[in-house]
Write a protein that holds these residues in place. Structure first.
Motif, PDB file in Angstrom:
ATOM      1  N   UNK A  60      -4.862  -5.032  17.082  1.00 36.20           N
ATOM      2  CA  UNK A  60      -5.115  -4.645  15.699  1.00 36.20           C
ATOM      3  C   UNK A  60      -5.930  -5.707  14.977  1.00 36.20           C
ATOM      4  N   UNK A  61      -5.634  -6.974  15.215  1.00 37.19           N
ATOM      5  CA  UNK A  61      -6.404  -8.052  14.592  1.00 37.19           C
ATOM      6  C   UNK A  61      -7.853  -8.041  15.084  1.00 37.19           C
ATOM      7  N   UNK A  62      -8.054  -7.751  16.360  1.00 39.17           N
ATOM      8  CA  UNK A  62      -9.413  -7.676  16.903  1.00 39.17           C
ATOM      9  C   UNK A  62     -10.187  -6.521  16.288  1.00 39.17           C
ATOM     10  N   UNK A  63      -9.517  -5.378  16.141  1.00 35.20           N
ATOM     11  CA  UNK A  63     -10.169  -4.227  15.512  1.00 35.20           C
ATOM     12  C   UNK A  63     -10.563  -4.547  14.066  1.00 35.20           C
ATOM     13  N   UNK A  64      -9.690  -5.238  13.360  1.00 33.47           N
ATOM     14  CA  UNK A  64      -9.974  -5.612  11.972  1.00 33.47           C
ATOM     15  C   UNK A  64     -11.172  -6.551  11.898  1.00 33.47           C
ATOM     16  N   UNK A  65     -11.236  -7.518  12.802  1.00 35.03           N
ATOM     17  CA  UNK A  65     -12.355  -8.461  12.810  1.00 35.03           C
ATOM     18  C   UNK A  65     -13.676  -7.755  13.095  1.00 35.03           C
ATOM     19  N   UNK A  66     -13.680  -6.901  14.105  1.00 32.69           N
ATOM     20  CA  UNK A  66     -14.907  -6.181  14.458  1.00 32.69           C
ATOM     21  C   UNK A  66     -15.341  -5.240  13.330  1.00 32.69           C
ATOM     22  N   UNK A  67     -14.370  -4.618  12.686  1.00 31.99           N
ATOM     23  CA  UNK A  67     -14.704  -3.732  11.571  1.00 31.99           C
ATOM     24  C   UNK A  67     -15.313  -4.525  10.422  1.00 31.99           C
ATOM     25  N   UNK A  68     -14.795  -5.712  10.187  1.00 31.83           N
ATOM     26  CA  UNK A  68     -15.363  -6.555   9.145  1.00 31.83           C
ATOM     27  C   UNK A  68     -16.800  -6.949   9.448  1.00 31.83           C
ATOM     28  N   UNK A  95       0.403   3.424  12.183  1.00 28.35           N
ATOM     29  CA  UNK A  95      -0.531   4.347  12.824  1.00 28.35           C
ATOM     30  C   UNK A  95      -1.323   5.154  11.808  1.00 28.35           C
ATOM     31  N   UNK A  96      -0.696   5.527  10.700  1.00 28.90           N
ATOM     32  CA  UNK A  96      -1.389   6.304   9.672  1.00 28.90           C
ATOM     33  C   UNK A  96      -2.614   5.565   9.164  1.00 28.90           C
ATOM     34  N   UNK A  97      -2.485   4.268   8.917  1.00 30.81           N
ATOM     35  CA  UNK A  97      -3.600   3.475   8.396  1.00 30.81           C
ATOM     36  C   UNK A  97      -4.664   3.246   9.464  1.00 30.81           C
ATOM     37  N   UNK A  98      -4.241   3.038  10.703  1.00 36.33           N
ATOM     38  CA  UNK A  98      -5.216   2.870  11.783  1.00 36.33           C
ATOM     39  C   UNK A  98      -5.994   4.155  11.995  1.00 36.33           C
ATOM     40  N   UNK A  99      -5.295   5.288  11.959  1.00 40.87           N
ATOM     41  CA  UNK A  99      -5.964   6.579  12.145  1.00 40.87           C
ATOM     42  C   UNK A  99      -6.975   6.831  11.031  1.00 40.87           C
ATOM     43  N   UNK A 136     -17.974   3.884   3.899  1.00 39.79           N
ATOM     44  CA  UNK A 136     -16.990   4.368   4.876  1.00 39.79           C
ATOM     45  C   UNK A 136     -16.430   3.225   5.715  1.00 39.79           C
ATOM     46  N   UNK A 137     -17.293   2.342   6.195  1.00 40.59           N
ATOM     47  CA  UNK A 137     -16.815   1.248   7.042  1.00 40.59           C
ATOM     48  C   UNK A 137     -16.037   0.211   6.236  1.00 40.59           C
ATOM     49  N   UNK A 138     -16.386   0.029   4.976  1.00 35.58           N
ATOM     50  CA  UNK A 138     -15.644  -0.918   4.135  1.00 35.58           C
ATOM     51  C   UNK A 138     -14.237  -0.404   3.844  1.00 35.58           C
ATOM     52  N   UNK A 139     -14.114   0.880   3.559  1.00 35.30           N
ATOM     53  CA  UNK A 139     -12.789   1.465   3.345  1.00 35.30           C
ATOM     54  C   UNK A 139     -11.989   1.432   4.647  1.00 35.30           C
ATOM     55  N   UNK A 140     -12.668   1.645   5.778  1.00 32.96           N
ATOM     56  CA  UNK A 140     -11.989   1.543   7.071  1.00 32.96           C
ATOM     57  C   UNK A 140     -11.445   0.130   7.278  1.00 32.96           C
ATOM     58  N   UNK A 141     -12.207  -0.875   6.883  1.00 32.80           N
ATOM     59  CA  UNK A 141     -11.731  -2.254   6.977  1.00 32.80           C
ATOM     60  C   UNK A 141     -10.486  -2.468   6.122  1.00 32.80           C
ATOM     61  N   UNK A 186      -6.753  -3.696   7.385  1.00 32.69           N
ATOM     62  CA  UNK A 186      -6.047  -4.840   6.790  1.00 32.69           C
ATOM     63  C   UNK A 186      -4.647  -4.431   6.372  1.00 32.69           C
ATOM     64  N   UNK A 187      -4.531  -3.263   5.767  1.00 32.93           N
ATOM     65  CA  UNK A 187      -3.210  -2.754   5.374  1.00 32.93           C
ATOM     66  C   UNK A 187      -2.324  -2.541   6.601  1.00 32.93           C
ATOM     67  N   UNK A 188      -2.888  -2.003   7.656  1.00 34.51           N
ATOM     68  CA  UNK A 188      -2.122  -1.802   8.895  1.00 34.51           C
ATOM     69  C   UNK A 188      -1.665  -3.134   9.472  1.00 34.51           C
ATOM     70  N   UNK A 189      -2.517  -4.134   9.407  1.00 34.62           N
ATOM     71  CA  UNK A 189      -2.164  -5.451   9.941  1.00 34.62           C
ATOM     72  C   UNK A 189      -1.036  -6.085   9.138  1.00 34.62           C
ATOM     73  N   UNK A 190      -1.058  -5.897   7.823  1.00 38.21           N
ATOM     74  CA  UNK A 190       0.022  -6.417   6.978  1.00 38.21           C
ATOM     75  C   UNK A 190       1.348  -5.748   7.331  1.00 38.21           C
ATOM     76  N   UNK A 191       1.327  -4.433   7.482  1.00 41.75           N
ATOM     77  CA  UNK A 191       2.555  -3.711   7.834  1.00 41.75           C
ATOM     78  C   UNK A 191       3.062  -4.127   9.213  1.00 41.75           C
TER      79      UNK A 191
END
Length: 225
Positions: free
Chosen positions: A60-68, A136-140, A197-202, A206-211
């Protein structure tokens, strides 16, 4: 000659009872208490459950970094590149975009553009199940949003880039203004869309990572976030 009773009888003193040696009990080794990992019934911090949580967290952290990275890439076009090129002449604009598009497909661009989609999908798969549903909801949501940005890039921006490249040398164009007009406005508008779209995805990741962090730090009730 008579013997006196005292001389005739000799009193024999029985031997003293010998006390058997006392067995010495060796000291018992005291095992130090083992710290129990919060949220787990097993004291072993390398238990399969904890290992699985680490894999989920790092993915999840890797996905967040790449999305950023890719959101920042799109944002750079929206806030600087296209604004600057808008002030240039037609031939300069066309030549600049042709060179940018010809060199952007490199080893620095690919991990962010393709990796954000792939690793986010893997993170979603690792969080399938009732216990991980809030994350999962936030990742999806992030996956859907970036999927839209990815589709816009491949379905709109890349074909426009290909047509611009096919126009040829800007110095030889009879009407560079028409070539630019067919490209600039549409490309910029869709770039803004994919940036949002990609900024909101980021933000969703981040919210998923916090949870996920709250879940792994909670000492009890592993079934819920």
């Amino acid at each position: 000659m008579s013997l006196s009773p005292s001389s005739a009888e000799t009193t024999v003193t029985p031997p003293a009872a010998v006390t058997p040696p006392v067995a010495v009990t060796p000291p018992v080794a005291v095992t130090p208490p083992v710290a129990v990992t919060p949220g787990s019934t097993s004291p072993d911090p390398t238990s399969p459950r904890r290992s699985a949580e680490r894999v989920r967290g790092w993915t999840l952290a890797s996905a967040t970094t790449l999305m950023g990275l890719i959101a920042g890439f799109f944002y750079a076009y929206a806030c600087s590149v296209m604004i600057g090129l808008a002030e240039t002449g037609d031939r300069t604009f066309i030549e600049s975009m042709q060179w940018i598009n010809a060199t952007v497909r490199n080893v620095w661009f690919a991990p962010g553009f393709f990796g954000a989609l792939l690793v986010t999908a893997v993170a979603a798969a690792l969080h399938l199940g009732r216990a991980h549903r809030p994350v999962l909801v936030w990742i999806a949501a992030a996956l859907v949003l970036y999927g839209a940005a990815f589709g816009i890039t491949m379905g709109v921006n890349v074909p426009l880039n290909d047509r611009l490249a096919a126009a040829g040398d800007p110095a030889a164009l009879a009407d560079p203004g028409a070539v630019r007009a067919a490209y600039e406005g549409v490309w910029t508008a869709w770039n803004t869309t994919r940036t949002v779209a990609s900024t909101v995805a980021l933000a969703c990741l981040i919210r998923a990572l916090v949870l996920h962090g709250r879940y792994t730090a909670r000492p009890a009730r592993p079934q819920a976030y």
